[in-house]
Each structure stands twice: as structure tokens, then as C-alpha cells.
Design an enzyme around this catalytic site. Structure first.
Site, mmCIF file in Angstrom:
data_model
loop_
_atom_site.group_PDB
_atom_site.id
_atom_site.type_symbol
_atom_site.label_atom_id
_atom_site.label_comp_id
_atom_site.label_asym_id
_atom_site.label_seq_id
_atom_site.Cartn_x
_atom_site.Cartn_y
_atom_site.Cartn_z
ATOM 1 N N CYS A 192 0.916 -1.100 0.374
ATOM 2 C CA CYS A 192 -0.014 -0.098 0.302
ATOM 3 C C CYS A 192 1.148 1.413 -0.585
ATOM 4 C CB CYS A 192 -1.228 -0.149 0.977
ATOM 5 S SG CYS A 192 -1.806 1.592 1.322
ATOM 6 N N ASP B 211 0.542 3.978 1.753
ATOM 7 C CA ASP B 211 0.454 4.608 2.857
ATOM 8 C C ASP B 211 2.112 4.892 3.350
ATOM 9 O OD1 ASP B 211 -0.125 4.260 5.706
ATOM 10 O OD2 ASP B 211 -1.596 3.919 5.542
ATOM 11 N N ARG C 24 3.074 5.104 6.388
ATOM 12 C CA ARG C 24 3.498 4.061 7.940
ATOM 13 C C ARG C 24 3.997 2.536 7.665
ATOM 14 N NH1 ARG C 24 -2.206 5.575 10.186
ATOM 15 N NH2 ARG C 24 -3.097 4.657 8.602
ATOM 16 N N HIS D 22 -2.181 -3.644 5.108
ATOM 17 C CA HIS D 22 -2.546 -3.359 6.531
ATOM 18 C C HIS D 22 -3.342 -2.863 7.378
ATOM 19 C CE1 HIS D 22 -3.194 0.322 5.664
ATOM 20 N NE2 HIS D 22 -2.538 0.970 4.462
ATOM 21 N N CYS E 133 -6.631 0.017 7.316
ATOM 22 C CA CYS E 133 -6.228 0.350 5.599
ATOM 23 C C CYS E 133 -7.207 1.555 4.955
ATOM 24 C CB CYS E 133 -5.977 -0.702 4.255
ATOM 25 S SG CYS E 133 -4.704 0.422 2.540
HETATM 26 CO CO CO Z 1 -3.499 1.597 2.776
#
Ligand code: CO
Length: 213
Positions: free
Chosen positions: A42, A44, A46, A98, A101
Site C-alpha cells: 500500500c 500508506d 506508515r 495493512h 488501511c
Molecule cells: Co493502505
């Protein structure tokens, strides 16, 4: 100092730290790369592939998009996949989602995110629909979202097996293995959801290409 300049400063510090441990580090990597893993994760911020796996530059070839989706018409993803599997000959492809999400949560809602995002999130809505019986039984919205994250990773891993890129590699060199993982934002731990060894029986026959089998 402006924040972006901070990044450039930290980069110089990082590069010298790397040289302290191995003076040849960059020189060795400069000529070629030989990663054993392809990571489809992803976007993302993090969930950075190298940091969460404790690996250095050179270890993982990476593709990231919102909610780690393997869309069969995505030219970007498929050029990465083909290059990694056919030319770099990676041994493992990891699809990593994750918990928490935003893309999965958005897909679970009925919000209209305008056409492009709606189009993208549609792939996760399909995963929900295919698993509605199981998901609708989970009362807690948070737990339902967590399960959908796992089911999404599983579905995207299986989608990889339906591609001629993976099937040809399985035929030619009995690799790569496909892995579906989920990362926990709250504990930093990667959980294995699915692991697929080269085996055409995991693929519905309609997706198996006759040239390769
Ligand atoms: Co995500």
C-alpha cells in the site's frame, strides 16, 4: 530549516553512516541490482517495505498503490511485475496490506469519492461482495475491516497467479512463490495470510494459459 531541506540533510548523514559500516556499499550496488523479493504494498506512508523488513537498498523491488491492488489492466503494476519476475528473476512476490488501511475503509463505505478513486476502490468492493457471507457476520466494523484487509491480500495474491507472467515463470523455473502478508500499524508485526508455491491447481482452469502449460 524548510522541511524538504531537512530531508536532504538527513540523506547526507544517512549516506555517511552507510559508508561507515561498509565503505563499498554504494559502489557495490551502483552497477547492478539483484533483489530476491518483489513487494506490492500500500502507498500508506506508515508501511515502507525496507524499514518494516529490516532490509537495505538492493533487497526489495517495490510497487505500491492504494490498498495494494493487483488490477489486471494496470500497465504500471504489470511492467514492474514483468521486469521483476522475468528479468530480475525474483524468488518471492509479496503482496502486503495493512490493518487500518484507508483504502479498504473507504471501499467499505458507500461514500462517493469521485470517479477515479471510485474506480480504484471498486476492486475491494468486489472482494467484499465475494466474501459477503463471512464479512456480514462480523458485527464490529473494525474487526470486519481487518478481515477485509486479509481477504483483499489473499485475493490480490491469487490474482497474480492468473497472469501469464507468473505462469511462465512457474513453468520455466518453478518460482516465484507468492505471499500475502498484513502489517499491523499498532505493533509493527507482519502476519502471513497466504503462501502459494508454484502449483497450477490453485488457479481456476479458465485462467491457465495453454502456451505455458
Ligand atoms: Co493502505
Amino acid at each position: 530549516m524548510e522541511s524538504y531541506k531537512e530531508l536532504l540533510k538527513q540523506n547526507k548523514e544517512w549516506a555517511s553512516r552507510m559508508l561507515e559500516t561498509n565503505p563499498e556499499f554504494f559502489q557495490e550496488l551502483a552497477d547492478t541490482q539483484n533483489p530476491e523479493f518483489l513487494w506490492i504494498g500500500c502507498s500508506d506512508s506508515r508501511v515502507p517495505a525496507n524499514e518494516v523488513t529490516g532490509t537495505k537498498p538492493g533487497a526489495i523491488f517495490v510497487h505500491r498503490n492504494i490498498a495494494n491492488i493487483v488490477l489486471h489492466a494496470d500497465v504500471n503494476l504489470f511492467s514492474v511485475l514483468e521486469y521483476a519476475v522475468k528479468h530480475l528473476k525474483v524468488k518471492h512476490v509479496i503482496v502486503c496490506g495493512h490493518y487500518g488501511c484507508g483504502g479498504v475503509n473507504a471501499a467499505m463505505s458507500n461514500n462517493d469519492f469521485d470517479q477515479v478513486l471510485n474506480m480504484w476502490l471498486r476492486a475491494i468492493k468486489d472482494v467484499y461482495r465475494h466474501n459477503r457471507e463471512e464479512l456480514d457476520q462480523i458485527e464490529s466494523k473494525e474487526l470486519r475491516a481487518m478481515r477485509l484487509v486479509e481477504l483483499n491480500v489473499k485475493e490480490q495474491s491469487l490474482k497474480l497467479c492468473k497472469t501469464s507472467v507468473i505462469q511462465k515463470a512457474w513453468q520455466e523455473r518453478q518460482a516465484p512463490q507468492i505471499h500475502g502478508w498484513v502489517y499491523g500499524l499498532k505493533d509493527g508485526i507482519l502476519k502471513e495470510v497466504i503462501s502459494i508455491k508454484p502449483d497450477f491447481s490453485v488457479i481456476d482452469p479458465i485462467y491457465v494459459f495453454d502456451k505455458v502449460k
